[in-house]
Scaffold this motif. Structure first.
Motif, PDB file in Angstrom:
ATOM      1  N   VAL A  58      -5.930   9.344   3.309  1.00 33.66           N
ATOM      2  CA  VAL A  58      -4.739   9.310   2.473  1.00 33.66           C
ATOM      3  C   VAL A  58      -4.481  10.666   1.832  1.00 33.66           C
ATOM      4  O   VAL A  58      -3.364  11.191   1.878  1.00 33.66           O
ATOM      5  N   TYR A  59      -5.528  11.261   1.264  1.00 31.12           N
ATOM      6  CA  TYR A  59      -5.355  12.538   0.572  1.00 31.12           C
ATOM      7  C   TYR A  59      -5.104  13.673   1.554  1.00 31.12           C
ATOM      8  O   TYR A  59      -4.473  14.670   1.208  1.00 31.12           O
ATOM      9  N   GLY A  60      -5.594  13.522   2.767  1.00 28.05           N
ATOM     10  CA  GLY A  60      -5.306  14.525   3.786  1.00 28.05           C
ATOM     11  C   GLY A  60      -3.841  14.553   4.181  1.00 28.05           C
ATOM     12  O   GLY A  60      -3.316  15.580   4.613  1.00 28.05           O
ATOM     13  N   LEU A  61      -3.160  13.413   4.013  1.00 24.20           N
ATOM     14  CA  LEU A  61      -1.741  13.322   4.353  1.00 24.20           C
ATOM     15  C   LEU A  61      -0.816  13.706   3.196  1.00 24.20           C
ATOM     16  O   LEU A  61       0.328  14.092   3.415  1.00 24.20           O
ATOM     17  N   LEU A  62      -1.311  13.587   1.969  1.00 26.05           N
ATOM     18  CA  LEU A  62      -0.454  13.827   0.806  1.00 26.05           C
ATOM     19  C   LEU A  62       0.216  15.204   0.802  1.00 26.05           C
ATOM     20  O   LEU A  62       1.417  15.305   0.504  1.00 26.05           O
ATOM     21  N   ALA A  80       1.391  10.276  -4.823  1.00 21.85           N
ATOM     22  CA  ALA A  80       0.153  10.990  -5.168  1.00 21.85           C
ATOM     23  C   ALA A  80      -0.409  10.518  -6.507  1.00 21.85           C
ATOM     24  O   ALA A  80      -1.625  10.327  -6.655  1.00 21.85           O
ATOM     25  N   ILE A  81       0.466  10.317  -7.492  1.00 25.33           N
ATOM     26  CA  ILE A  81       0.014   9.858  -8.812  1.00 25.33           C
ATOM     27  C   ILE A  81      -0.583   8.451  -8.713  1.00 25.33           C
ATOM     28  O   ILE A  81      -1.626   8.159  -9.307  1.00 25.33           O
ATOM     29  N   VAL A 129      -5.486   4.860  -8.516  1.00 24.58           N
ATOM     30  CA  VAL A 129      -6.396   3.973  -7.784  1.00 24.58           C
ATOM     31  C   VAL A 129      -7.780   4.600  -7.673  1.00 24.58           C
ATOM     32  O   VAL A 129      -8.805   3.932  -7.837  1.00 24.58           O
ATOM     33  N   ARG A 130      -7.816   5.904  -7.406  1.00 28.42           N
ATOM     34  CA  ARG A 130      -9.105   6.577  -7.215  1.00 28.42           C
ATOM     35  C   ARG A 130      -9.857   6.769  -8.527  1.00 28.42           C
ATOM     36  O   ARG A 130     -11.051   6.466  -8.623  1.00 28.42           O
ATOM     37  N   VAL A 131      -9.172   7.258  -9.554  1.00 28.75           N
ATOM     38  CA  VAL A 131      -9.822   7.568 -10.837  1.00 28.75           C
ATOM     39  C   VAL A 131     -10.015   6.321 -11.695  1.00 28.75           C
ATOM     40  O   VAL A 131     -11.003   6.198 -12.430  1.00 28.75           O
TER      41      VAL A 131
END
Length: 472
Positions: A259-263, A300-301, A306-308
């Protein structure tokens, strides 16, 4: 006498700007000052200031009104988009999404053992990464930390690695590039290109030249680096390795990395998807770069929440976006300054004089000569100053008037001039990216430039020919 004053004023002002570019000075204030001075000269000659319909009531401060108007118009068009993109790029760096993208794209390289097969692959991957990290210097720093150890483990010579990293950020066609945004928005103000979006400019015009050029450069890189390594000898593989600071470790599972690689490229994905829907299915969605950027920021936010799993630190981190917008302000100011300078040249009558002169020339020759002169001027300034974009941004407001004066398609100027600046940056021994790489690898800047010159110059010649074939 009027014509003499006009030409003398124009020549002196342009010469001063070129001199300052060559000396690597900041030209924004000079452009503002010269633009205002040229407008005052125009008033002394009895001319009106171009673009001023209702003045302040005291004509000698109307040039300041022109500056204010230029700020307003630029900030509501290209300037706002550039600020948004600067903020988004800063936020992607803050949440380390850029690091994830770099890691994902460079990881497969560890499985390739053939050094010279790696050369074109690394070059093309490096240019893909410039979609995420548009700054050549910042990308070089990251690649030195992540890619250098991988390539050294594959026994690739140091100078070959340096050349590949130096040429990583060149001419990838992206609607998120500040230079493309500036040109597309300038073109859109003219009748022939009314409604032109950045995505359309990049995919319809830029890409058909830049993509074949990147492929050619990748091939030339392969043969030139192989030839240079053979000529320089095996001692290159025995060069003492340097210690380069590692980037921070990337935490999270496969889903996080995917997911973060696509952001970082999500705005591009959205823009291209909408463009393809229009072309293939006739479905029209008015998705601008600004809207795509804000949508991507929201995604992204949400991902960060979700991650934090803590709202306060995530919301606090969004301040990075707004600080990043401020970091992009110098580019916007340069665009405004350039428009003020061009308005001064128009006010003294220079553009009209050029148009009259060019209309009397042979159309078949002038169409080819004007882009060639501008590319040659770009080459001179870039190699001397090391900046691939300063002259380009300064010329943006002048490109369409010059093209109209020469009776040619403005794209025949915008594409080759923009590509030339970005390609030739890697040929300048004083460019920041060359200095960073040579200092990190403990070699001279000229040693790196010798490895970049042939691929980049080949690319410049090839893209110029393509541009003339497609757009004249």
């Amino acid at each position: 006498m009027t014509d003499i004053i006009m030409y003398l004023s124009a020549i002196l002002s342009v010469a001063l700007v070129i001199y300052m570019l060559a000396k690597k000075m900041d030209i924004k204030i000079t452009l503002f000052f010269m633009g205002i001075l040229l407008m005052m000269i125009a008033m002394l000659l009895g001319n009106d200031i171009v673009g001023i319909e209702e003045g302040t009531g005291f004509k000698w401060i109307d040039p300041i009104l022109a500056v204010v108007d230029s700020f307003k118009s630029t900030l509501t068009r290209a300037g706002f988009i550039i600020l948004m993109l600067g903020g988004y790029a800063a936020y992607m760096s803050h949440i380390k999404a850029n690091d994830v993208t770099v890691s994902v794209l460079t990881k497969p390289l560890k499985k390739i053992n053939n050094v010279y097969i790696l050369v074109p692959i690394v070059f093309l991957i490096g240019n893909l990464l410039s979609l995420v990290i548009p700054s050549a210097s910042n990308l070089a720093i990251i690649l030195l930390a992540t890619l250098y150890p991988i390539l050294r483990a594959a026994k690739m010579p140091v100078l070959t690695i340096g050349a590949l990293i130096a040429t990583a950020a060149t001419i990838i066609p992206t609607p998120l590039g500040g230079d493309n945004v500036a040109v597309a928005n300038e073109l859109a103000t003219y009748a022939n290109f009314s409604g032109l979006t950045v995505t359309e400019y990049v995919l319809k015009y830029h890409a058909i030249v830049s993509i074949p050029t990147l492929i050619l450069i990748a091939v030339v890189h392969y043969f030139w680096q192989k030839h240079s390594d053979k000529k320089d000898g095996r001692q290159l593989n025995q060069t003492e390795d340097v210690e380069i600071k590692e980037v921070e470790a990337i935490e999270g599972g496969k889903l996080y990395k995917t997911v973060y690689g696509l952001l970082p490229v999500l705005p591009i994905i959205l823009l291209i998807t909408v463009f393809m829907l229009d072309v293939l299915a006739g479905i029209q969605v008015a998705l601008s770069v600004e809207i795509a950027t804000i949508l991507s920021l929201i995604v992204a936010i949400l991902c960060e929440m979700v991650r934090v799993r803590k709202m306060k630190p995530v919301l606090d981190s969004t301040e990075t976006f707004f600080k990043g917008m401020g970091g992009a302000m110098p580019i916007v100011a340069l665009l405004v300054a350039a428009s003020v300078f061009v308005r001064g040249l128009q006010s003294i009558g220079l553009i009209d004089a050029l148009q009259t002169a060019m209309l009397g020339a042979d159309a078949s020759s002038q169409g080819f000569i004007l882009p060639l002169i501008l590319v040659a001027l770009t080459a001179l300034i870039v190699i001397i100053s090391g900046s691939g974009v300063a002259l380009f941004y300064a010329m943006v407001p002048l490109m369409v008037p010059l093209a109209d004066a020469a009776g040619i398609n403005p794209i025949a100027i915008t594409v080759p001039m923009g590509l030339a600046g970005n390609l030739l940056r890697a040929v300048s021994p004083v460019a920041a990216v060359i200095m960073i790489i040579s200092g990190s690898l403990k070699v001279t800047p000229l040693a790196i430039v010798k490895r970049t010159a042939v691929p980049m110059l080949s690319g410049v010649v090839f893209m110029f020919i393509l541009s003339m074939l497609f757009f004249l």
